[in-house]
Design an enzyme around this catalytic site. Structure first.
Site, PDB file in Angstrom:
ATOM      1  N   LYS A 187      41.836  32.162  35.601  1.00  0.00           N
ATOM      2  CA  LYS A 187      42.303  32.020  36.817  1.00  0.00           C
ATOM      3  C   LYS A 187      43.808  31.143  37.157  1.00  0.00           C
ATOM      4  O   LYS A 187      43.794  30.050  36.020  1.00  0.00           O
ATOM      5  CB  LYS A 187      41.671  32.383  37.877  1.00  0.00           C
ATOM      6  CG  LYS A 187      40.302  33.561  37.737  1.00  0.00           C
ATOM      7  CD  LYS A 187      40.999  34.743  38.302  1.00  0.00           C
ATOM      8  CE  LYS A 187      40.280  36.467  37.687  1.00  0.00           C
ATOM      9  NZ  LYS A 187      39.559  36.198  36.289  1.00  0.00           N
TER      10      LYS A 187
HETATM   11  C1  LIG Z   1      40.303  41.525  39.802  1.00  0.00           C
HETATM   12  C2  LIG Z   1      39.003  40.846  39.881  1.00  0.00           C
HETATM   13  N1  LIG Z   1      37.927  40.457  40.680  1.00  0.00           N
HETATM   14  C3  LIG Z   1      37.181  39.983  40.952  1.00  0.00           C
HETATM   15  C4  LIG Z   1      36.663  38.953  39.396  1.00  0.00           C
HETATM   16  C5  LIG Z   1      35.484  38.206  39.660  1.00  0.00           C
HETATM   17  O1  LIG Z   1      35.616  36.720  39.342  1.00  0.00           O
HETATM   18  P1  LIG Z   1      34.840  35.813  39.650  1.00  0.00           P
HETATM   19  O2  LIG Z   1      34.466  36.039  37.425  1.00  0.00           O
HETATM   20  O3  LIG Z   1      34.699  34.708  39.892  1.00  0.00           O
HETATM   21  O4  LIG Z   1      32.832  36.746  39.652  1.00  0.00           O
HETATM   22  C6  LIG Z   1      37.897  38.753  39.088  1.00  0.00           C
HETATM   23  C7  LIG Z   1      37.052  38.321  37.425  1.00  0.00           C
HETATM   24  O5  LIG Z   1      37.745  38.728  36.024  1.00  0.00           O
HETATM   25  C8  LIG Z   1      38.599  39.874  38.882  1.00  0.00           C
HETATM   26  O6  LIG Z   1      39.372  40.197  37.655  1.00  0.00           O
END
Ligand SMILES: Cc1ncc(COP(=O)(O)O)c(C=O)c1O
Length: 381
Positions: A187
């Protein structure tokens, strides 16, 4: 250290500087390594970033989405409207809290949720809208929040990909209802794993303190009780220390990501039938976490897997963002089938995510553009 042009080009590669590594060592030596003062600092800094709204950090954005749904009181019998062109977190957490996902389609270029379809799908059991913001273009916030207000719905913005994007000059998270961020290593900023939830007021923040830590409430007599089966999502200080340093570097990271995207647009010369993301405009306030391209599979003799293998053979890593949630085994349980959401499905079938991260050089972008052009030109139908 700059990556050599012929070295493997990773899909994602966060920059952790020496000062941060030293800072983490200090936390480890301090004896207080789980949630503590650095979590408080990280939450304070994130809150300032979100115009003073309360923020709580957790072990992932997935945890933050689950807690947001619980905070909104969503459970069995409730429906949540979401876009099917996003990560599995969205379907998983809606189903995990016992609610029903109602999927709608997205725009083919911006990939953002189609708000007209949202409006048409609002029914007596609808409780919330859970849109995912895409890099390069945010969901239309005025329309989204007006619609939610009119229909008395909660909004949980999945802003995992877009920390640093602005809506009319204000950071995502500074406006709206509930907003979630991710700090996974691919990210815009990272805390290794981690996520955050932005809320409306102190009462919601107090409730989230309970929900993210076992559901434990502290009673006046010094004992504890649980009335709700909460999760265990508190972020350790080691991670928060990294997050604090990364948030301070966010503007620099975003500027570099944007320069790389502008170079992608300048140097892209592959088949014009490829669908690119929305072109960045001057001062548009958008952040760029990913650079995703739709392949013209009807015009070439390669499958997407073969195209990705050809890039991998040149040392270039790629990804797929994202599969269609409504066509997953879990999604089909709710009666969805192929043909229901044409844009979501076309993206799921033809999209490739190209490398975009702050450790990349300009030459890396040129190398990806050249490789894509050559591979596509060499396999025309
Ligand atoms: C669009 C989106 N939402 C939520 C998430 C979830 O993130 P996390 O890995 O921090 O749980 C991701 C992870 O890649 C994502 O791409």
């Amino acid at each position: 250290m700059a990556i050599r042009p012929d070295a493997p080009l990773k899909f994602a590669s966060p920059l952790i500087d020496e000062a941060t590594i030293t800072g983490v060592a200090d936390v480890l030596r301090s004896g207080h390594i789980t949630s503590g003062p650095w979590v408080e600092t990280f939450e304070k800094d994130l809150s300032a970033f979100c115009s003073g709204r309360p923020v709580r950090v957790m072990t992932s954005a997935t945890a933050a989405v689950e807690v947001a749904l619980q905070l909104a009181g969503i459970g069995p019998g409730d429906e949540v409207i979401a876009c099917a062109q996003t990560f599995f977190t969205v379907i998983n957490m809606i189903v995990k809290v016992g609610a029903t996902p109602v999927f709608v389609d997205c725009d083919l270029v911006t990939r953002n949720i189609d708000l007209e379809q949202v409006e048409r799908r609002i029914g007596p059991r609808t409780r919330a809208i859970l849109p995912t913001h895409w890099p390069g273009s945010l969901v239309g916030m005025d329309k989204l929040h007006a619609l939610a207000k009119r229909s008395e719905l909660r909004v949980i913005e999945d802003a995992a990909l877009v920390i640093g994007s602005k809506w009319k000059g204000r950071n995502v998270g500074a406006i709206g209802d509930l907003v979630t961020f991710s700090f996974h290593p691919n990210k815009n900023i990272t805390s290794i794993e981690g996520g955050a939830l932005v809320m409306n007021d102190a009462a919601e923040a107090r409730r989230v303190d309970v929900l993210r830590f076992h559901g434990i409430e502290r009673l006046p007599d010094g004992t504890r009780d649980v009335a709700f089966p909460g999760g265990k999502f508190n972020l350790p200080d080691v991670n928060a220390r990294i997050g604090v340093a990364q948030l301070a570097r966010l503007p620099g990271f975003l500027a570099r990501r944007r320069a790389l995207v502008e170079r992608y647009f300048r140097n892209w010369r592959a088949d014009p039938a490829c669908v690119l993301p929305p072109r960045p405009e001057l001062d548009d306030g958008q952040s760029w976490n990913m650079f995703c391209v739709l392949l013209p599979l009807d015009r070439i003799t390669l499958t997407r897997a073969e195209f990705r293998a050809a890039l991998a053979a040149r040392g270039i890593a790629t990804g797929i963002s994202y599969e269609a949630l409504h066509l997953s085994t879990l999604g089909r349980r709710f009666g969805y089938q192929r043909g229901d959401l044409p844009n979501t499905e076309r993206i799921a079938d033809t999209t490739v995510t190209l490398p975009l991260h702050v450790a990349m050089t300009d030459a890396d972008v040129d190398r990806v553009c050249d490789a894509c052009a050559e591979i596509l030109a060499g396999h025309r139908r």
